[in-house]
Design an enzyme around this catalytic site. Structure first.
Site, mmCIF file in Angstrom:
data_model
loop_
_atom_site.group_PDB
_atom_site.id
_atom_site.type_symbol
_atom_site.label_atom_id
_atom_site.label_comp_id
_atom_site.label_asym_id
_atom_site.label_seq_id
_atom_site.Cartn_x
_atom_site.Cartn_y
_atom_site.Cartn_z
ATOM 1 N N ASP A 80 -20.728 2.037 2.471
ATOM 2 C CA ASP A 80 -19.531 1.998 3.317
ATOM 3 C C ASP A 80 -18.519 1.065 2.668
ATOM 4 O OD1 ASP A 80 -17.585 1.726 5.210
ATOM 5 O OD2 ASP A 80 -18.914 1.119 6.849
ATOM 6 N N ALA A 89 -10.368 6.627 0.011
ATOM 7 C CA ALA A 89 -9.089 6.104 0.528
ATOM 8 C C ALA A 89 -8.715 6.875 1.788
ATOM 9 C CB ALA A 89 -7.976 6.272 -0.506
ATOM 10 N N TYR A 132 1.533 4.472 3.985
ATOM 11 C CA TYR A 132 0.553 4.923 2.982
ATOM 12 C C TYR A 132 0.981 4.472 1.588
ATOM 13 C CZ TYR A 132 -1.695 8.125 -0.323
ATOM 14 O OH TYR A 132 -2.366 8.647 -1.399
ATOM 15 N N THR A 189 -5.838 9.029 2.921
ATOM 16 C CA THR A 189 -4.728 9.677 2.214
ATOM 17 C C THR A 189 -3.802 10.473 3.133
ATOM 18 O OG1 THR A 189 -6.161 11.563 1.734
ATOM 19 C CG2 THR A 189 -6.003 9.856 0.031
ATOM 20 N N LYS A 206 -0.739 1.641 -1.120
ATOM 21 C CA LYS A 206 -1.104 1.974 -2.493
ATOM 22 C C LYS A 206 -0.402 1.042 -3.492
ATOM 23 C CE LYS A 206 -3.880 5.306 -2.723
ATOM 24 N NZ LYS A 206 -5.328 5.040 -2.880
ATOM 25 N N THR A 227 -0.928 7.142 -6.220
ATOM 26 C CA THR A 227 -0.175 8.300 -5.728
ATOM 27 C C THR A 227 1.298 8.280 -6.138
ATOM 28 O OG1 THR A 227 0.616 9.301 -3.636
ATOM 29 C CG2 THR A 227 0.188 6.967 -3.587
ATOM 30 N N ASP A 228 1.918 9.452 -6.098
ATOM 31 C CA ASP A 228 3.372 9.537 -6.301
ATOM 32 C C ASP A 228 4.149 8.927 -5.136
ATOM 33 O OD1 ASP A 228 2.301 11.679 -4.757
ATOM 34 O OD2 ASP A 228 4.118 12.874 -5.036
#
Length: 304
Positions: free
Chosen positions: A51, A75, A139, A77, A143, A116-117
């Protein structure tokens, strides 16, 4: 032979990494996720329940196996869920990375982290690795924070930023934009698709390969790891319809504003991939090739 430990091994990317490792036999693999192993093949690697939110559990598992590298795919997302559940998003996307940095420092482990973008605002895409971040959503913010933790750490690390990952897992439990559009159009359902956001969709196999290249080449720093074709979301869905000869008349193009989504999305992201291609040997498929690969996999599932 290097040993890699993968977090989130039940997810789409996690399962593709397992598939790749079993096919190439290039690494020893410890697959980890919360709950039971959902990958259909159980031989050829080790599976451990872990976990990512339980720091003691993470430290115990990593100390037990002491891998050469950790590929961190786990993650939260879902962009809107992150906006609604900020505390959980922070725990999964930032605190978990902090835990991994601590244990990687202890055992001299390389950490490959997926980003991520959405760390960008989409005003100036496509982006290279040096572009300043400017997230529009919570989000994206989590990141960016995770990336900064790595940049300020003393461990060996690499960040792989990606965009809209698509592919299939064995039990078809994970959906994505390609499978969603295909399924809806096959049922004759009309769908609303935004025509004012641009992305470079990424085949899950390509991203898995990039993760393993980052381990093999002992990559350090930030790398872009997406598909190579830029398109609007409505173009993407139209290509899906064309490929499977489905009715494009069911696709209604709308502007993002009309969706009233909780989180803001960047308009145009996309990546310049030169660094990953040059330094890692990354070789992504075109979107058309990706659909052909997906189609073959779907057909082989039907014949089983």
């Amino acid at each position: 032979m290097k040993t890699i430990l993968v977090t989130g091994s039940n997810g789409l990317l996690g399962q593709k990494i397992t598939e790749r490792v079993l096919a190439t036999k290039q690494f020893n693999l410890i697959a980890t996720a919360k709950g039971a192993n959902r990958y259909p093949v159980k031989e050829g690697y080790l599976y451990a329940e872990m976990d990512i939110l339980d720091a003691a559990n993470v430290n115990e598992i990593v100390a037990k196996y002491q891998p050469d590298a950790i590929i961190h795919t786990a993650a939260m997302t879902n962009v809107d869920t992150c906006e609604d559940q900020k505390e959980l998003a922070y725990a999964l996307n930032v605190k978990a990375v902090e835990t991994l940095i601590g244990v990687c420092g202890q055992f001299d482990i390389q950490l490959i982290h997926l980003s991520t973008d959405f760390v960008f605002d989409g005003a100036d895409g496509p982006y290279d690795e040096e572009a300043p971040t400017c997230p529009l959503s919570y989000y994206g913010q989590t990141k960016v924070e995770a990336e900064e933790l790595l940049q300020h750490s003393k461990i060996k690390w690499a960040v792989l930023r990606t965009i809209i990952v698509y592919g299939i897992v064995s039990d078809m439990s994970r959906s994505n934009i390609v499978l969603w559009a295909k399924a809806a159009l096959e049922k004759g359902q009309p769908i609303n698709v935004v025509n004012d956001q641009w992305r470079m969709p990424t085949l899950a196999e390509d991203l898995a390969d990039c993760c393993l290249l980052a381990v093999a080449k002992e990559a350090n720093g930030i790398y872009n790891a997406s598909g190579k074709d830029m398109m609007s979301i409505s173009e993407l869905v139209a290509k899906v319809a064309d490929f499977w000869k489905l009715d494009k008349g069911l696709i209604k193009e709308i502007s993002a504003e009309t969706l009233n989504q909780t989180a803001k999305r960047p308009v145009r992201t996309g990546f310049i991939l030169d660094k990953s291609i040059r330094d890692l040997g990354y070789a992504p498929h075109s979107f058309q090739e990706g659909l052909e690969i997906l189609n073959e996999q779907l057909r082989s599932k039907e014949t089983v």
